[in-house]
Design a protein around this motif. Structure first.
Motif: not given
Length: 122
Positions: A47-63
């Protein structure tokens, strides 16, 4: 904050890490949206536009790697640069993420020193 400020999506399941990343980015005049997990992030990205995604590696359900793969396989999202963050300095994991299309792999916590490098991908 200016409406033309770059919009960055931060994805992390740890409250303190979300807070630190958000604070560091906002101090550099970046518009930040925070999501607790990859599934929420994917819904938001539809639904939204972003210029960059900054994501953690270790998360439950999906890395963060799984999120990276979902983004790179989506015609609508694959143009968005992804930066992976982790507390773990594991060279094999770093290589796997970078080979799959991550722009950068940053060891947490995110600091002001990291921001120019991260923003160079916007």
């Amino acid at each position: 904050m200016a409406t033309d400020a770059p919009h960055v999506l931060v994805v992390d399941d740890t409250f303190l890490d979300r807070l630190v990343a958000s604070h560091v980015l906002k101090s550099c005049n970046i518009r930040v949206t925070i999501m607790e997990g990859p599934k929420q992030a994917l819904e938001f990205l539809n639904e939204h536009d972003v210029k960059l995604i900054l994501t953690d590696y270790c998360m439950p359900d999906m890395t963060g790697y799984d999120l990276l793969m979902e983004i790179k396989e989506s015609p609508k999202l694959k143009h968005i640069p992804v930066v992976i963050m982790s507390s773990d300095n594991i060279p094999e994991r770093m290589k796997k993420c970078l080979d799959a299309g991550a722009k950068e792999y940053i060891i947490k916590p995110l600091t002001a020193v990291d921001v120019p490098r991260v923003l160079s991908y916007i």
